[in-house]
Scaffold this motif. Structure first.
Motif, PDB file in Angstrom:
ATOM      1  N   SER A 115       0.763  -1.517   0.055  1.00  0.00           N
ATOM      2  CA  SER A 115      -0.217  -0.045  -0.116  1.00  0.00           C
ATOM      3  C   SER A 115       0.813   1.283  -0.111  1.00  0.00           C
ATOM      4  CB  SER A 115      -0.920   0.041   1.215  1.00  0.00           C
ATOM      5  OG  SER A 115      -1.587  -1.279   1.183  1.00  0.00           O
ATOM      6  N   ARG A 129      -6.663  -7.781  -1.923  1.00  0.00           N
ATOM      7  CA  ARG A 129      -7.782  -7.742  -0.972  1.00  0.00           C
ATOM      8  C   ARG A 129      -8.938  -8.050  -1.488  1.00  0.00           C
ATOM      9  NH1 ARG A 129      -4.620  -3.646   0.503  1.00  0.00           N
ATOM     10  NH2 ARG A 129      -5.581  -2.392  -0.945  1.00  0.00           N
ATOM     11  N   ASP A 158     -13.789  -5.364   9.538  1.00  0.00           N
ATOM     12  CA  ASP A 158     -13.529  -4.272  10.526  1.00  0.00           C
ATOM     13  C   ASP A 158     -13.407  -5.171  11.869  1.00  0.00           C
ATOM     14  OD1 ASP A 158     -13.340  -2.051   9.074  1.00  0.00           O
ATOM     15  OD2 ASP A 158     -15.481  -1.348   9.163  1.00  0.00           O
ATOM     16  N   HIS A 159     -14.341  -5.646  12.042  1.00  0.00           N
ATOM     17  CA  HIS A 159     -14.486  -6.451  13.560  1.00  0.00           C
ATOM     18  C   HIS A 159     -14.016  -7.812  13.952  1.00  0.00           C
ATOM     19  CE1 HIS A 159     -16.647  -2.888  14.339  1.00  0.00           C
ATOM     20  NE2 HIS A 159     -17.363  -2.977  13.183  1.00  0.00           N
ATOM     21  N   ALA A 162      -9.587  -6.886  11.332  1.00  0.00           N
ATOM     22  CA  ALA A 162      -8.701  -5.754  12.013  1.00  0.00           C
ATOM     23  C   ALA A 162      -8.294  -6.011  13.188  1.00  0.00           C
ATOM     24  CB  ALA A 162      -9.568  -4.695  11.640  1.00  0.00           C
ATOM     25  N   PRO A 163      -9.063  -6.395  14.075  1.00  0.00           N
ATOM     26  CA  PRO A 163      -8.530  -6.423  15.578  1.00  0.00           C
ATOM     27  C   PRO A 163      -7.356  -7.651  15.753  1.00  0.00           C
ATOM     28  CG  PRO A 163     -10.765  -6.514  15.656  1.00  0.00           C
ATOM     29  CD  PRO A 163     -10.501  -6.607  14.346  1.00  0.00           C
ATOM     30  N   ILE A 166      -4.225  -5.978  13.756  1.00  0.00           N
ATOM     31  CA  ILE A 166      -3.711  -4.844  14.461  1.00  0.00           C
ATOM     32  C   ILE A 166      -2.866  -5.493  15.781  1.00  0.00           C
ATOM     33  CG2 ILE A 166      -3.871  -3.083  16.171  1.00  0.00           C
ATOM     34  CD1 ILE A 166      -3.701  -2.062  13.161  1.00  0.00           C
ATOM     35  N   ARG A 186     -19.502 -11.259  19.106  1.00  0.00           N
ATOM     36  CA  ARG A 186     -19.844  -9.900  19.039  1.00  0.00           C
ATOM     37  C   ARG A 186     -20.386  -9.484  17.757  1.00  0.00           C
ATOM     38  NH1 ARG A 186     -17.772  -6.086  22.427  1.00  0.00           N
ATOM     39  NH2 ARG A 186     -18.383  -3.670  21.717  1.00  0.00           N
TER      40      ARG A 186
ATOM     41  N   ASP B 158      -9.801  -2.600  19.658  1.00  0.00           N
ATOM     42  CA  ASP B 158     -10.383  -3.557  18.528  1.00  0.00           C
ATOM     43  C   ASP B 158     -11.385  -3.129  17.691  1.00  0.00           C
ATOM     44  OD1 ASP B 158      -8.454  -5.695  19.660  1.00  0.00           O
ATOM     45  OD2 ASP B 158     -10.192  -6.589  20.772  1.00  0.00           O
ATOM     46  N   HIS B 159     -12.443  -2.366  18.402  1.00  0.00           N
ATOM     47  CA  HIS B 159     -13.516  -2.090  17.458  1.00  0.00           C
ATOM     48  C   HIS B 159     -13.683  -0.569  17.050  1.00  0.00           C
ATOM     49  CE1 HIS B 159     -14.760  -5.956  18.031  1.00  0.00           C
ATOM     50  NE2 HIS B 159     -14.550  -5.970  19.164  1.00  0.00           N
ATOM     51  N   ALA B 162      -8.645  -0.134  15.544  1.00  0.00           N
ATOM     52  CA  ALA B 162      -8.043  -1.313  14.540  1.00  0.00           C
ATOM     53  C   ALA B 162      -8.720  -1.195  13.205  1.00  0.00           C
ATOM     54  CB  ALA B 162      -8.325  -2.608  15.221  1.00  0.00           C
ATOM     55  N   PRO B 163     -10.051  -1.024  13.085  1.00  0.00           N
ATOM     56  CA  PRO B 163     -10.758  -0.941  11.832  1.00  0.00           C
ATOM     57  C   PRO B 163     -10.061   0.354  10.995  1.00  0.00           C
ATOM     58  CG  PRO B 163     -12.593  -1.308  13.338  1.00  0.00           C
ATOM     59  CD  PRO B 163     -11.353  -1.221  14.093  1.00  0.00           C
ATOM     60  N   TYR B 165      -7.074   1.714  11.573  1.00  0.00           N
ATOM     61  CA  TYR B 165      -5.980   1.611  11.384  1.00  0.00           C
ATOM     62  C   TYR B 165      -5.499   0.756  10.160  1.00  0.00           C
ATOM     63  CZ  TYR B 165      -4.207   3.255  16.249  1.00  0.00           C
ATOM     64  OH  TYR B 165      -4.275   4.038  17.261  1.00  0.00           O
ATOM     65  N   ILE B 166      -6.293  -0.351  10.006  1.00  0.00           N
ATOM     66  CA  ILE B 166      -6.011  -1.357   8.748  1.00  0.00           C
ATOM     67  C   ILE B 166      -6.567  -0.587   7.638  1.00  0.00           C
ATOM     68  CG2 ILE B 166      -7.026  -3.410   7.757  1.00  0.00           C
ATOM     69  CD1 ILE B 166      -4.888  -3.964   9.770  1.00  0.00           C
ATOM     70  N   ARG B 167      -7.582  -0.054   7.692  1.00  0.00           N
ATOM     71  CA  ARG B 167      -7.839   0.629   6.216  1.00  0.00           C
ATOM     72  C   ARG B 167      -7.060   1.736   5.834  1.00  0.00           C
ATOM     73  NH1 ARG B 167     -14.340   0.750   5.152  1.00  0.00           N
ATOM     74  NH2 ARG B 167     -14.874  -1.194   5.797  1.00  0.00           N
ATOM     75  N   GLY B 171      -4.269   1.412   2.801  1.00  0.00           N
ATOM     76  CA  GLY B 171      -4.899   2.063   1.564  1.00  0.00           C
ATOM     77  C   GLY B 171      -6.342   2.004   1.049  1.00  0.00           C
ATOM     78  N   MET B 172      -7.141   1.886   1.981  1.00  0.00           N
ATOM     79  CA  MET B 172      -8.438   1.164   1.512  1.00  0.00           C
ATOM     80  C   MET B 172      -9.547   2.602   1.447  1.00  0.00           C
ATOM     81  SD  MET B 172      -8.936  -2.398   3.353  1.00  0.00           S
ATOM     82  CE  MET B 172     -10.802  -2.215   2.520  1.00  0.00           C
ATOM     83  N   TYR B 179     -18.854   6.779   8.549  1.00  0.00           N
ATOM     84  CA  TYR B 179     -18.136   5.551   8.942  1.00  0.00           C
ATOM     85  C   TYR B 179     -17.289   5.514  10.443  1.00  0.00           C
ATOM     86  CZ  TYR B 179     -14.535   1.959   9.179  1.00  0.00           C
ATOM     87  OH  TYR B 179     -13.689   0.868   9.439  1.00  0.00           O
ATOM     88  N   LEU B 183     -18.643   3.158  13.882  1.00  0.00           N
ATOM     89  CA  LEU B 183     -17.779   2.339  14.528  1.00  0.00           C
ATOM     90  C   LEU B 183     -18.321   2.711  16.297  1.00  0.00           C
ATOM     91  CD1 LEU B 183     -14.441   2.679  12.679  1.00  0.00           C
ATOM     92  CD2 LEU B 183     -15.843   0.810  12.921  1.00  0.00           C
ATOM     93  N   ARG B 186     -21.692   1.533  17.231  1.00  0.00           N
ATOM     94  CA  ARG B 186     -21.775   0.079  17.215  1.00  0.00           C
ATOM     95  C   ARG B 186     -21.115  -0.346  18.549  1.00  0.00           C
ATOM     96  NH1 ARG B 186     -21.760  -3.999  13.033  1.00  0.00           N
ATOM     97  NH2 ARG B 186     -21.293  -5.772  13.983  1.00  0.00           N
ATOM     98  N   LEU B 187     -20.169   0.237  18.851  1.00  0.00           N
ATOM     99  CA  LEU B 187     -19.438  -0.319  20.092  1.00  0.00           C
ATOM    100  C   LEU B 187     -20.222   0.270  21.325  1.00  0.00           C
ATOM    101  CD1 LEU B 187     -16.919  -1.473  21.709  1.00  0.00           C
ATOM    102  CD2 LEU B 187     -15.918   0.893  21.654  1.00  0.00           C
TER     103      LEU B 187
END
Lengths: 188, 188
Positions: A115, A129, A158-159, A162-163, A166, A186, B158-159, B162-163, B165-167, B171-172, B179, B183, B186-187
């Motif tokens: 990336s 991906r 995402d859930h 990703a966790p 990371i 969850r 985690d919720h 992490a989502p 960071y990963i995106r 490079g998403m 968005y 997140l 939802r948490l």
């Protein structure tokens, strides 16, 4: 399988070259790590011309992605257990095993490195991906067809993924079965 | 603030040296990127001896972590809006702005690079995360003291984190306000 992928694996001599090149990449990765070798190194190890690699894959980044995807598809295939909870638990456990294995974080570091690595790298990362997300979506679609209430592939990314990604990328200790199942429960 | 951190920032001449070294690191990062310079480069730019840097920070990794943490604490301080939902939405938006900014992914790549970079790197990465997680936990504890039902810091990692960071690492595409708020909702 799209046109380009079909063209890459026509069988016979071509399939043998492909297998030799994949084997060479796998060896170079385990010896030097992702990113520390060139197309020339792969060609020399595989006993093929540099031009054969460029013709078939186009770039080192695309070749690395093809190898990573083949490895993922072989070692972490999408499960089909008959229930969404079973599929997601099995899938999450497979991914966890893969990314915490002896050379596990390598494929994650590849995805991150691609990336940040120019247009060809980004394209290769996007392809990697997109293909895995497509497979994941098929698994979720099967659940929907059985009448189950399924999240979409981005919810799983995402859930659940990703966790785990990371925690491995940050070196935050083992992914226990309880932790993994907790992520799945969850989301569901 | 623990003993070691207090010892690092005693004020006066020492504080000036610290500020000069931080400034030098910030400039070198923006010119060469994380990981592409040495303690000697930092010392030369800051006009101090290499030994001053080793004495104060111990290693390049620990220095980079100190700079990253100072930057995070300045630019993404923990909010205190009076409600958990408000705090988490503000915090998530700040993190998103930081990691998608002009040199935003750099701190994420640093965290990833440190974890794969030997004992000193892992220790520095652990210190960086432990300090941010401690700050996050304080914010969540304030919510609990107000009688709100709050997740723990690992749930936020985690919720929410992490989502995002990963995106960014993969490079998403952009992190939209919808968005990010999704997140958080939802948490909660």
């Amino acid at each position: 399988m799209d046109e380009r992928q079909r063209a890459r694996r026509p069988g016979g001599r071509s399939a043998r070259v492909c297998a030799q090149v994949h084997q060479a990449v796998t060896e170079l990765i385990s010896e030097h790590g992702y990113g520390n070798f060139t197309v020339g190194d792969v060609a020399a190890r595989a006993g093929v011309a540099d031009s054969s690699i460029y013709r078939r894959w186009g770039s080192l980044e695309a070749l690395l992605t093809d190898v990573a995807l083949t490895r993922l598809n072989t070692r972490s295939p999408m499960p089909d257990t008959g229930s969404l909870a079973g599929d997601l638990r099995t899938y999450a456990a497979n991914v966890a095993r893969e990314i915490t294995g002896p050379d596990g974080p390598a494929v994650l570091h590849l995805a991150v490195a691609l990336s940040g690595n120019g247009q060809q790298g980004r394209q290769a990362g996007d392809d990697l991906r997109a293909e895995r997300m497509r497979q994941l979506q098929s698994m979720l679609d099967r659940a929907r067809e059985r009448g189950e209430h399924a999240p979409d592939a981005f919810g799983v990314l995402d859930h659940i993924l990703a966790p785990m990604y990371i925690r491995v990328l940050f070196g935050m200790g083992p992914l226990t079965p309880d932790y993994i199942d907790g992520l799945v429960d969850r989301l569901l």
